[in-house]
Design an enzyme around this catalytic site. Structure first.
Site, short mmCIF file in Angstrom:
data_model
loop_
_atom_site.label_atom_id
_atom_site.label_comp_id
_atom_site.label_asym_id
_atom_site.label_seq_id
_atom_site.Cartn_x
_atom_site.Cartn_y
_atom_site.Cartn_z
N HIS A 1 0.85 -1.20 0.00
CA HIS A 1 0.00 0.00 0.00
C HIS A 1 0.88 1.25 0.00
O HIS A 1 1.76 1.40 0.85
CB HIS A 1 -0.89 -0.01 1.25
CG HIS A 1 -1.90 1.09 1.31
ND1 HIS A 1 -3.08 1.09 0.58
CD2 HIS A 1 -1.92 2.23 2.04
CE1 HIS A 1 -3.77 2.18 0.87
NE2 HIS A 1 -3.09 2.89 1.74
N ASP B 1 1.04 5.25 0.27
CA ASP B 1 0.30 6.44 0.70
C ASP B 1 0.91 7.69 0.08
O ASP B 1 1.95 8.16 0.53
CB ASP B 1 0.31 6.53 2.23
CG ASP B 1 -0.66 5.54 2.83
OD1 ASP B 1 -0.30 4.83 3.77
OD2 ASP B 1 -1.80 5.49 2.34
N MET C 1 -3.76 10.61 -1.98
CA MET C 1 -4.31 11.66 -1.12
C MET C 1 -3.79 12.98 -1.68
O MET C 1 -2.96 13.67 -1.07
CB MET C 1 -3.87 11.45 0.33
CG MET C 1 -4.55 10.26 0.98
SD MET C 1 -3.74 9.69 2.47
CE MET C 1 -2.55 8.57 1.75
N MET D 1 -11.67 4.78 4.91
CA MET D 1 -10.69 5.27 5.88
C MET D 1 -11.26 5.14 7.29
O MET D 1 -12.37 5.61 7.57
CB MET D 1 -10.36 6.74 5.60
CG MET D 1 -9.62 7.00 4.30
SD MET D 1 -8.10 6.06 4.15
CE MET D 1 -7.17 6.73 5.52
N PHE E 1 -1.70 10.65 8.27
CA PHE E 1 -0.66 10.16 9.16
C PHE E 1 -0.86 8.68 9.50
O PHE E 1 -1.99 8.19 9.53
CB PHE E 1 -0.65 10.99 10.48
CG PHE E 1 -0.42 12.44 10.22
CD1 PHE E 1 -1.50 13.31 10.05
CD2 PHE E 1 0.88 12.94 10.06
CE1 PHE E 1 -1.28 14.65 9.76
CE2 PHE E 1 1.10 14.28 9.78
CZ PHE E 1 0.01 15.15 9.63
N ASP F 1 -8.54 1.07 5.99
CA ASP F 1 -7.23 1.70 6.11
C ASP F 1 -7.17 2.69 7.27
O ASP F 1 -7.85 3.70 7.27
CB ASP F 1 -6.98 2.45 4.78
CG ASP F 1 -5.62 3.08 4.72
OD1 ASP F 1 -5.33 3.72 3.69
OD2 ASP F 1 -4.84 2.94 5.67
N GLY G 1 -5.31 2.43 11.48
CA GLY G 1 -5.45 1.91 12.84
C GLY G 1 -5.82 0.44 12.92
O GLY G 1 -6.36 -0.03 13.92
N GLY H 1 0.01 -0.12 8.63
CA GLY H 1 1.34 0.50 8.53
C GLY H 1 2.11 0.27 9.81
O GLY H 1 2.98 -0.60 9.90
C1 DX5 Z 1 -3.25 7.48 6.37
C2 DX5 Z 1 -2.90 6.39 5.36
C3 DX5 Z 1 -2.93 5.02 5.99
C4 DX5 Z 1 -1.92 4.88 7.11
C5 DX5 Z 1 -2.15 3.60 7.84
O1 DX5 Z 1 -3.51 8.67 5.67
O2 DX5 Z 1 -3.81 6.39 4.30
O3 DX5 Z 1 -2.66 4.04 4.99
O4 DX5 Z 1 -0.62 4.89 6.58
O5 DX5 Z 1 -1.22 3.59 8.88
P1 DX5 Z 1 -1.59 2.86 10.26
O6 DX5 Z 1 -1.85 1.42 9.87
O7 DX5 Z 1 -0.34 3.04 11.08
O8 DX5 Z 1 -2.80 3.54 10.80
ZN ZN Z 2 -3.60 4.66 2.85
#
Ligand code: DX5
Ligand code: ZN
Length: 221
Positions: free
Chosen positions: A34, A36, A70, A139, A145, A177, A179, A199
């Site tokens: 993935h 970002d 994004m 999301m 972040f 996606d 947390g 992530g």
């Molecule tokens: C946030 C990203 C997510 C994020 C996920 O804007 O789109 O993909 O990196 O990271 P974790 O899994 O640490 O929440």
């Molecule tokens: Zn993402």
């Protein structure tokens, strides 16, 4: 039992050793990588452009690369990431003036396409695209972040989107996606998701295989 896909987000990887990190997480059992992509315009953070995707393809990464744009506007980034070897490209509907045309650009470029809905973005954006999208990304944090906490209200939204997908009769992936951890992934799957971005839950762990196996263990119960 759906085919569950684990998609580590490289946002939390060690960018000084990105090629190795991607290799290691794939060896550890990840299905999809993935990406970002943030432009410090649509979201208040800046990550990387399509050259990173091309660098990883040139490095030998063959796994699917799931590009989460994004950015605003989206169309020029769609073109660049198609060129750079993206397998899937998703974007936020609020970031383009022409949702259908941007989706069609991705399909015409030979990649899979999808929309990304933020926690407060209504499902109405899906009304006229269910015959076109290959993937819907929900999301469960506000984008920008890694390392944030899963927004629990998302579970109900996942259930609603699962119903829309089942009613469409099309094999659309439901990706979640933000947390996602071993401690909540089963509830997210039970709500109807079949693709999981993680992530920090993976890259902040010393052993990537242990982290991914723990998630798969929860999904198999
Ligand atoms: C946030 C990203 C997510 C994020 C996920 O804007 O789109 O993909 O990196 O990271 P974790 O899994 O640490 O929440
Ligand atoms: Zn993402």
């Amino acid at each position: 039992q759906r085919d569950y896909l684990i998609a580590p987000s490289i946002l939390s990887a060690d960018f000084a050793r990105l090629g190795e990190e991607v290799e290691n997480v794939l060896k550890a059992g990840a299905d999809v990588i993935h990406f970002d992509v943030m432009d410090n315009h649509y979201v208040p953070n800046l990550t990387f452009g399509s050259m990173i995707c091309k660098a990883l393809r040139d490095y030998g990464v063959e796994a699917p690369i799931d590009v989460h744009l994004m950015v605003s506007p989206v169309d020029s980034m769609i073109e660049q990431f198609l060129e750079a070897g993206a397998s899937i490209i998703t974007f936020h509907p609020e970031a383009t003036n022409h949702i259908d045309r941007s989706l069609q650009m991705i399909k015409d470029g030979g990649a899979e396409c999808g929309l990304v809905l933020n926690p407060a973005t209504p499902l109405h954006y899906l009304d006229y695209v269910m015959d076109k999208v290959d993937q819907i990304l929900l999301m469960s944090v506000n984008p920008g972040f890694g390392g944030q906490s899963f927004i629990d209200g998302t579970l109900d939204k996942i259930k609603q989107v699962r119903e829309l997908i089942d009613a469409s009769g099309r094999d659309i992936r439901l990706e979640v996606d933000g947390g996602v951890k071993a401690s909540n992934i089963r509830a997210i799957a039970e709500a109807g998701a079949d693709m999981f971005v993680a992530g920090s839950a993976i890259f902040n762990q010393p052993d990537y295989k242990q982290a991914i196996d723990a998630m798969r263990q929860e999904l198999s119960l």
